[in-house]
Motif scaffolding. Structure first.
Motif, short mmCIF file in Angstrom:
data_model
loop_
_atom_site.label_atom_id
_atom_site.label_comp_id
_atom_site.label_asym_id
_atom_site.label_seq_id
_atom_site.Cartn_x
_atom_site.Cartn_y
_atom_site.Cartn_z
N VAL A 192 0.92 -1.13 0.09
CA VAL A 192 0.12 -0.08 0.09
C VAL A 192 0.98 1.16 -0.03
CG1 VAL A 192 -1.70 -1.26 1.13
CG2 VAL A 192 0.01 0.16 2.63
N GLN A 193 0.33 2.41 -0.32
CA GLN A 193 0.86 3.67 -0.36
C GLN A 193 0.35 4.58 0.61
OE1 GLN A 193 1.35 5.28 -4.24
NE2 GLN A 193 3.18 6.58 -3.60
N GLU A 194 1.16 5.13 1.69
CA GLU A 194 0.78 5.90 2.74
C GLU A 194 1.75 7.17 2.85
OE1 GLU A 194 0.79 3.73 6.39
OE2 GLU A 194 -0.98 2.20 5.86
N ASN A 195 1.25 8.28 2.77
CA ASN A 195 1.94 9.49 2.87
C ASN A 195 3.13 9.37 2.13
OD1 ASN A 195 -0.06 10.37 4.92
ND2 ASN A 195 1.08 9.27 6.55
N ASN A 196 3.10 9.10 0.91
CA ASN A 196 4.24 9.33 -0.40
C ASN A 196 5.23 8.12 0.14
OD1 ASN A 196 3.13 11.28 -1.69
ND2 ASN A 196 3.99 12.72 -0.36
N GLN A 197 4.85 7.37 1.09
CA GLN A 197 5.82 6.06 1.22
C GLN A 197 5.15 4.73 0.91
OE1 GLN A 197 6.76 6.33 5.58
NE2 GLN A 197 8.82 6.69 5.13
N TYR A 198 5.87 3.92 0.55
CA TYR A 198 5.48 2.26 0.29
C TYR A 198 5.55 1.71 1.62
CZ TYR A 198 5.56 2.97 -4.71
OH TYR A 198 5.27 3.36 -6.00
N VAL A 199 4.31 0.77 1.69
CA VAL A 199 4.34 -0.11 3.01
C VAL A 199 4.00 -1.54 2.43
CG1 VAL A 199 3.11 -0.39 4.96
CG2 VAL A 199 3.61 2.06 4.31
N ALA A 248 12.44 -2.30 -4.53
CA ALA A 248 14.03 -3.03 -4.45
C ALA A 248 15.07 -2.00 -4.29
CB ALA A 248 14.24 -3.73 -5.90
N ALA A 249 14.80 -0.70 -4.79
CA ALA A 249 15.79 0.18 -4.70
C ALA A 249 15.66 0.97 -3.45
CB ALA A 249 15.63 1.22 -5.98
N LEU A 250 14.51 0.85 -2.74
CA LEU A 250 14.54 1.66 -1.44
C LEU A 250 15.00 0.74 -0.25
CD1 LEU A 250 10.85 2.76 -2.09
CD2 LEU A 250 12.77 4.10 -2.74
N GLN A 251 15.14 1.48 0.80
CA GLN A 251 15.55 0.90 2.13
C GLN A 251 14.26 0.98 3.03
OE1 GLN A 251 18.37 -0.59 2.80
NE2 GLN A 251 19.01 -0.31 0.72
N PRO A 252 14.33 -0.25 3.77
CA PRO A 252 13.27 0.08 5.01
C PRO A 252 13.63 1.14 6.14
CG PRO A 252 14.11 -2.26 4.55
CD PRO A 252 14.94 -1.54 3.90
N SER A 253 12.60 1.74 6.35
CA SER A 253 12.62 2.81 7.25
C SER A 253 11.83 2.49 8.85
CB SER A 253 12.13 4.20 6.83
OG SER A 253 10.81 3.90 6.42
N GLY A 254 11.28 1.46 8.93
CA GLY A 254 10.94 1.20 9.95
C GLY A 254 9.77 0.15 9.90
N ALA A 255 9.35 -0.56 11.14
CA ALA A 255 8.26 -1.71 11.14
C ALA A 255 7.79 -1.71 12.30
CB ALA A 255 9.23 -3.10 10.73
N LYS A 256 6.24 -2.27 12.17
CA LYS A 256 5.56 -2.25 13.38
C LYS A 256 4.45 -3.27 13.03
CE LYS A 256 2.10 1.31 11.93
NZ LYS A 256 1.51 2.35 12.34
N MET A 257 3.88 -4.08 14.15
CA MET A 257 2.82 -4.93 14.09
C MET A 257 1.61 -4.32 14.36
SD MET A 257 3.70 -8.28 13.20
CE MET A 257 2.22 -8.89 13.64
N GLU A 258 0.64 -4.46 13.62
CA GLU A 258 -0.76 -3.85 13.74
C GLU A 258 -1.90 -4.71 13.14
OE1 GLU A 258 -2.64 -0.10 11.53
OE2 GLU A 258 -1.01 0.52 13.02
N ASP A 259 -2.85 -5.27 13.77
CA ASP A 259 -3.76 -6.02 13.44
C ASP A 259 -3.27 -7.16 12.61
OD1 ASP A 259 -5.79 -4.21 14.19
OD2 ASP A 259 -5.84 -2.93 12.31
N ASP A 260 -2.39 -7.84 13.30
CA ASP A 260 -1.47 -9.12 12.74
C ASP A 260 -0.70 -8.91 11.51
OD1 ASP A 260 -2.37 -10.96 14.84
OD2 ASP A 260 -4.41 -11.46 13.94
#
Length: 390
Positions: free
Chosen positions: A324-331, A371-383
């Motif tokens: 999904v795309q949130e606030n100009n970021q891919y998730v 592929a060209a982007l870097q992970p910038s954070g992760a969280k658990m939400e609704d499994d």
């Protein structure tokens, strides 16, 4: 073709459920094959008839078979087996020992996948029901396309090219010294041909409109915990679960004091099954007073499970991976039910995201957008494990 995989902890009754599901599908007119890939086969005992490697008619529209890994090995892996045997004999092993050691560990799991792919390609059957090994082995089987692909891309394909180029030059010197030949093209091509079949099967296994896993469990603490882990690991490999079968629930009419505490604990665990696996549908099967062996017993189980339903339907469409795309970021969102964030290890290498949970790991090849982007954070939400890319 509709592909249904039955799995669960050993002894929960998955073979009986697979056989009963096959009976109902055949009754509805679907040409159905129930195939056991469990090394410790019990499908023949469930149908109470002799079954072997080749499909055998059980009743109209219904066939049964038990995978014979040695038969598959001879048909698909013969050249490699003969070469390994030659190498071992050159090292001084006797014929029988060399033949036995030429069968590599885990080959039965690979042949189970190859057999599934072959039936899918042939298109003879409308429904293929896999009575798979207990969850641990079944998960290894389902992870093979991912793990095998990594080794083939990183190691085997370059080695295959080097071997083809060097063999004519090195062979005249190598054979007199070593006592055996370098692998020829047939031997070198066989593993990659296997990988191509398994890679193609991966697309089928991860298509939730074709393939579903059905988890069979019992209302017991240890069994439920293993089933929950299996559900999460299946999601990690992008294989969808569409139904939970809670088996061997003591009926209300059983009033013997001996079963009182057992019934009370089952009530608690039964509720846990519904709560922990929600929104997956749950079907309940009572503890029968007789063994589930033979067609009459399986007919009774079939009626309890499905009544007028079509078992080949998709009971729930589970979405295990989404972007999904949130606030100009891919998730990237991975469905990992029941897994705490601190149990998950993440890393990125090139275009691959490495996800590890316990002793299960997946190397996901990322789409071009990520592929060209870097992970910038992760969280658990609704499994869902939600990984942001920046």
């Amino acid at each position: 073709m509709r592909l249904i995989l039955m799995t669960g902890k050993g002894g929960v009754g998955k073979t009986s459920v697979a056989a009963a599901t096959g009976l109902r599908c055949a009754e509805l007119g679907y040409k159905t094959l129930v195939l056991s890939t469990d090394p410790a086969h019990s499908l023949a005992d469930s149908f109470d008839m002799e079954l072997g490697h080749d499909s055998r008619l059980v009743k109209p529209n219904l066939w049964g078979a038990e995978l014979d890994a040695l038969r598959e090995l001879e048909g698909n892996w013969g050249a490699v087996k003969r070469y390994i045997s030659e190498v071992l004999r050159a090292q001084g092993l006797e014929g029988v020992q060399a033949e036995e050691l030429a069968i590599l560990p885990g080959m039965d799991e690979i042949f189970g996948l190859v057999r599934m792919k072959r039936h899918y390609d042939e298109g003879i059957y409308d429904v293929l029901i896999i009575d798979s090994a207990p969850t641990g082995t079944a998960l290894r089987l389902l992870s093979l396309p991912e793990v095998g692909g990594w080794y083939m891309r990183k190691f085997y394909k370059p080695l295959q090219g080097i071997s083809a180029a060097l063999r004519p030059l090195v062979e005249p010197i190598f054979r007199p010294i070593a006592g055996f030949s370098l692998p020829n093209k047939e031997v070198m091509d066989a593993p990659y041909e296997f990988y191509e079949q398994i890679e193609a099967l991966e697309k089928i296994l991860t298509d939730n409109t074709v393939t579903s896993v059905r988890l069979v469990t019992n209302p017991e603490k240890m069994v439920i915990k293993e089933s929950l882990r299996a559900h999460a690991y299946l999601s990690l490999y992008n294989v969808a679960t569409d139904l939970i079968v809670a088996n061997r629930i003591i009926p209300e009419e059983v009033t013997d004091p001996f079963f009182k505490r057992w019934k009370e604990s089952q009530q608690q665990y039964k509720q846990e099954i519904h709560d922990n696996f929600r929104p997956l549908p749950v079907k309940e099967i009572p503890l029968y007073s007789e063994e589930m062996c033979g067609l009459p017993a399986l007919e009774r189980l079939k009626e309890t499970l499905y009544k007028d339903e079509d078992p080949s339907q998709i009971y729930y469409k589970e979405n295990t991976i989404r972007i999904v795309q949130e606030n100009n970021q891919y998730v990237l969102e991975l469905y990992l039910p029941g897994i705490a964030k601190d149990q998950i290890q993440l890393s990125k290498t090139g275009d691959e995201l490495n996800v590890r949970i316990g002793n299960h790991r997946r190397n996901m090849v990322l789409p071009q957008a990520l592929a060209a982007l870097q992970p910038s954070g992760a969280k658990m939400e609704d499994d869902y494990l939600k990984i942001k890319f920046a």
